[in-house]
Design a protein around this motif. Structure first.
Motif, PDB file in Angstrom:
ATOM      1  N   LEU A 109      38.080  36.477  71.760  1.00  0.00           N
ATOM      2  CA  LEU A 109      39.392  36.575  71.763  1.00  0.00           C
ATOM      3  C   LEU A 109      40.251  35.790  72.854  1.00  0.00           C
ATOM      4  N   ARG A 110      39.487  35.195  73.810  1.00  0.00           N
ATOM      5  CA  ARG A 110      40.081  34.496  74.939  1.00  0.00           C
ATOM      6  C   ARG A 110      39.905  32.880  74.574  1.00  0.00           C
ATOM      7  N   VAL A 111      39.606  32.467  73.526  1.00  0.00           N
ATOM      8  CA  VAL A 111      39.701  30.939  73.401  1.00  0.00           C
ATOM      9  C   VAL A 111      41.007  30.438  73.267  1.00  0.00           C
ATOM     10  N   GLU A 112      41.127  29.046  73.638  1.00  0.00           N
ATOM     11  CA  GLU A 112      42.524  28.678  73.665  1.00  0.00           C
ATOM     12  C   GLU A 112      42.460  27.426  72.748  1.00  0.00           C
ATOM     13  N   LEU A 113      43.498  27.434  72.032  1.00  0.00           N
ATOM     14  CA  LEU A 113      43.914  26.294  71.033  1.00  0.00           C
ATOM     15  C   LEU A 113      44.098  24.933  71.865  1.00  0.00           C
ATOM     16  N   LEU A 114      43.465  24.033  71.553  1.00  0.00           N
ATOM     17  CA  LEU A 114      43.783  22.642  72.244  1.00  0.00           C
ATOM     18  C   LEU A 114      43.783  22.870  73.524  1.00  0.00           C
ATOM     19  N   GLU A 115      42.780  23.428  74.196  1.00  0.00           N
ATOM     20  CA  GLU A 115      42.682  23.631  75.625  1.00  0.00           C
ATOM     21  C   GLU A 115      42.992  22.179  76.566  1.00  0.00           C
ATOM     22  N   GLY A 116      43.942  22.368  77.354  1.00  0.00           N
ATOM     23  CA  GLY A 116      44.275  21.165  78.347  1.00  0.00           C
ATOM     24  C   GLY A 116      45.001  19.951  77.836  1.00  0.00           C
TER      25      GLY A 116
END
Length: 526
Positions: A109-116
């Motif tokens: 659940l902690r994954v970020e879309l298009l991180e950075g």
């Protein structure tokens, strides 16, 4: 086959395992926009608006062509997956897989879309925020939780008993304003209550100190689990009775404190809580809504729908109804009757869910009066909203518009002026400024209308309603140079706009100007 990973940092790999990730944030952002679009296709103009929104059309088009060339080059022998013609750009879905589309939701659940990824364009940032919010909503559906609400502890201190009571009233007014906009409960602090009550999320403190010329109050909003200060302000209070009467300075303080605290809540609350995510979605929807742009209003409606799915709070239905009303009044969609019917249906659902909420009453008052032509019903709801919360700029705006429907322009102007004063510090103050501009026009106060219209245009430079009314007001006042400049701005932000249209098209959304006969001076510019 090429694989595009959008969960975490953007990555592109060939079937052989070679990295094909393009260099440059704009090129990566262009690929992400296509990969996450329906059918992996978008019009050229849409892409230009998302990546080069602050450039003119010709420069934006040239930038897109250059980015497409670099993107095609990064694919090497696989450059055929990128398809482009004069009108649109697409990826070949038969030759591409996208992790989020083809692999299902991530387990973490902690994954970020298009991180950075930072394309340095406000429109792209808005799109990315919305995509991330949508992902969080989908994740929450996979592991649903009940929205229990945010707990608010309201406290006060003073050197005398009367002061403590007034401080308590003020703290509770701020708490109530917060609870109108999000799911929240004010938590009592009574000696007879059990000692093991749940820990509050927020503390609203109002400390009163007597001075030679009255009192000073120090208001502080804290996120208790982290100790972070979300809002603080020291303000003079002439008379303690001003708190009971919600005088202008007190009402402004209450509204400002609640608004600032709500704006910062998504940054401090646990993002796994439905009420936290719903608050973030609804807050973003307001930024989109008050731009009055076609695509932004569609996004605002989608965000509010997601917020209501997470947390079935009637206020999100009321705001959704308001979005439909704006789309209806601004002539932004083809099927106007469908918009009107949906606004009315949402209106009834909102009042059934949250009939005692002053904000809901204020919002649906607008729908009741405009969509249903029920002036008496609109006035009754607006009066109830103001009676329940005299520190609400929303309530006073609804009362102003209800007075207008009854034909009492003097009362409308006074109520609108109060609403505008209360909402002075709001990031969405253009809504009150624009409303006051229109009421000032109806009240035959052109100079007050210009002042309010200019304030709306400063707060929202792309606001079509503000520039439409300023165009006529400048022409009426003989400021033809300003009128011409405003017409040129309108032509840039409203495709297809012409001076002939605003003067002669009966359906063009400037009803108050037309009813008052204020469009004729524009003919001097034709």
């Amino acid at each position: 086959m090429i694989r595009i990973s959008v969960l975490g940092p953007l990555r592109v790999q060939s079937a052989e395992g070679l990295s094909l990730t393009p260099k440059g944030a704009k090129n990566q952002a262009l690929l992400a926009l296509l990969a996450l679009s329906p059918d992996m296709s978008r019009p050229r103009r849409w892409l230009e608006d998302k990546l080069w929104s602050q450039f003119g059309p010709e420069q934006a088009s040239a930038n897109l062509r250059q980015a497409l060339s670099k993107l095609r080059g990064s694919f090497g022998a696989h450059d055929g997956v990128l398809l482009a013609d004069r009108n649109s750009v697409a990826l070949d879905p038969s030759r591409i897989t996208v992790d989020l589309r083809d692999d299902g939701l991530p387990g973490d659940l902690r994954v970020e879309l298009l991180e950075g990824l930072d394309a340095r364009d406000p429109e792209f940032e808005e799109w990315l925020r919305m995509e991330r919010a949508d992902l969080q909503t989908r994740l929450s559906r996979a592991a649903p939780q009940e929205a229990k609400g945010i707990l608010i502890a309201c406290r006060s201190s003073a050197s005398d008993g009367n002061g403590r009571i007034m401080g308590d009233v003020l703290a509770n007014q701020i708490g109530e304003n917060i609870a109108e906009q999000i799911r929240a409960w004010r938590q009592a602090n009574e000696p007879d209550l059990p000692a093991d009550l749940p820990v509050s999320d927020l503390s609203i403190g109002c400390d009163l100190v007597q001075t030679d010329d009255g009192h000073k109050v120090f208001v502080k909003g804290l996120h208790l689990p982290t100790g972070r200060i979300l809002y603080s302000k020291l303000q003079s209070v002439g008379r303690l009775d001003d708190i009971l009467g919600a005088e202008d300075s007190i009402a402004r303080l209450v509204f400002e404190a609640a608004d600032c605290i709500i704006g910062k809540l998504p940054q401090v609350l646990d993002s796994s809580r439905p009420e936290s995510r719903a608050t973030a979605l609804s807050r973003l929807s307001m930024y989109r809504m008050f731009s009055f742009e076609r695509d932004a209003l569609r996004e605002a409606y989608s965000l509010l729908k997601q917020a209501h799915e997470l947390d079935g709070n009637g206020v999100y239905l009321a705001w959704s109804s308001m979005v439909r009303m704006i789309q209806l009044m601004e002539l932004l969609e083809d099927d106007r009757e469908a918009l009107r019917e949906e606004a009315i249906a949402l209106n009834y659902r909102a009042i059934e869910d949250s009939q005692d909420n002053a904000l809901v009453q204020a919002l649906i008052s607008k729908v009741r009066g405009t969509a249903q032509r029920d002036a008496a019903g609109a006035y009754e709801l607006a009066e109830r909203a103001v009676g329940r919360n005299a520190a609400s700029a929303f309530a006073w705006k609804s009362l102003a518009e209800a007075h207008m429907l009854k034909g009492d322009v003097t009362a409308a102007f006074d109520a609108s002026a109060r609403a505008r004063a209360i909402a002075h510090s709001s990031p969405f103050r253009q809504w009150w400024d624009m409303g006051h501009c229109i009421i000032a026009i109806a009240s035959n106060r052109p100079h007050e209308a210009i002042e309010a219209g200019e304030a709306a245009a400063r707060a929202a430079p792309l606001s079509r309603p503000a520039h439409r009314h300023l165009l006529a007001l400048y022409a009426l006042d003989g400021q033809l140079d300003k009128a011409q400049d405003t017409a040129e701005k309108l032509a840039k932000i409203e495709p297809g706009f012409t001076l002939d249209q605003i003067v002669n098209d009966e359906s063009y959304p400037v009803r108050t100007l037309r009813n008052k006969g204020l469009l004729e001076p524009i003919r001097a510019l034709l």
